[in-house]
Design a protein around this motif. Structure first.
Motif: not given
Length: 267
Positions: A64-71, A105-116
């Motif tokens: 559901k999210v790209f990344c919630g951040g750190g642990d 070249p780098t392509v980033a695909k984000l959805h939901g949340a990208a935190m920290g």
């Protein structure tokens, strides 16, 4: 030079034609980035640099999210034993430099949340697209930490200092649509499907274009960023290390563990 990507076990790394696809694949834990995950991401970008089969790198997240951040559990261990923070410092520094130094070249695909760090990592990439409702944030200050592991480097360069100060000092999220309008990311899309379609169009073009021209253009564009990273990262990480031993950060982590609001004293 060719590489065996089967050794990666904390992220999914797949060679798809000329595209190396890196996927954060721990959706049960919101694809959080631990120090070992950080190391494997750096290893993958470094491998892409020297693998002649790779012409474009694609970064995404499962669930559901790209990344919630750190642990937070890892953060708690670093509060209890500050030496662990400084052991991990070199990995954080390496991640920023490895992504910026990669000529592909780098392509980033984000959805939901990208935190920290889960925002810093894709923002260091070349072409970033998010759904309009993706929440992008670097909320280090909300847990009593300095945004020293790359956020204070990349946000001002993408959107300007005035706007970057607003989001980094207040620790508030920006939605994908506004992020695109302000220049933090390249583009946003109204749906997940539309986001994927646009991103894959970029990937296909980059994989089938004049690679050496693209590599050289990217390297030239990134030269000021790489120089800035060299001058900023050590100081930023040192300030973050000092905030790691602050009472406010310890209070923030305890509050998260206790599921309550923190009480900050400025200490």
């Amino acid at each position: 030079m060719a590489f065996d990507y089967s050794r990666f076990d904390l992220i999914k790394v797949e060679l798809d034609g000329a595209a190396l696809r890196l996927t954060l694949n721990n959706p049960e834990k919101r694809n959080i980035i631990t120090d070992p995950v950080n190391e494997q991401i750096s290893d993958a970008f470094q491998a892409a640099t020297f693998d002649d089969r790779v012409r474009v790198v694609v970064l995404s997240g499962e669930g559901k999210v790209f990344c919630g951040g750190g642990d937070f559990a890892q953060m708690k261990r670093k509060v209890d034993d500050p030496g662990l923070f400084f052991k991990g410092l070199w990995g954080s520094r390496r991640l920023v430099h490895t992504v910026l130094d990669c000529p592909k070249p780098t392509v980033a695909k984000l959805h939901g949340a990208a935190m920290g760090l889960g925002a810093t990592l894709p923002l260091l990439c070349d072409l970033v697209i998010a759904t309009d409702d993706t929440k992008i944030a670097d909320p280090h200050v909300n847990i009593g930490l300095v945004a020293g592991d790359g956020g204070s480097l990349i946000w001002p360069q993408q959107m300007g200092y005035a706007k970057a100060r607003k989001f980094l000092l207040l620790g508030e999220p920006i939605l994908g649509k506004e992020a695109a309008e302000l220049g933090l990311i390249a583009e946003s899309a109204s749906s997940f499907e539309a986001m994927q379609e646009t991103a894959e169009r970029w990937v296909a073009k980059l994989a089938n274009s004049a690679s050496n021209a693209i590599y050289g253009t990217k390297t030239a564009i990134n030269q000021p960023l790489r120089q800035l990273a060299q001058s900023m990262m050590d100081a930023g990480m040192a300030y973050e290390g000092l905030s790691n031993i602050s009472r406010d950060h310890a209070e923030a982590i305890d509050a998260i563990m206790d599921k309550r609001s923190p009480t900050f004293t400025g200490e």
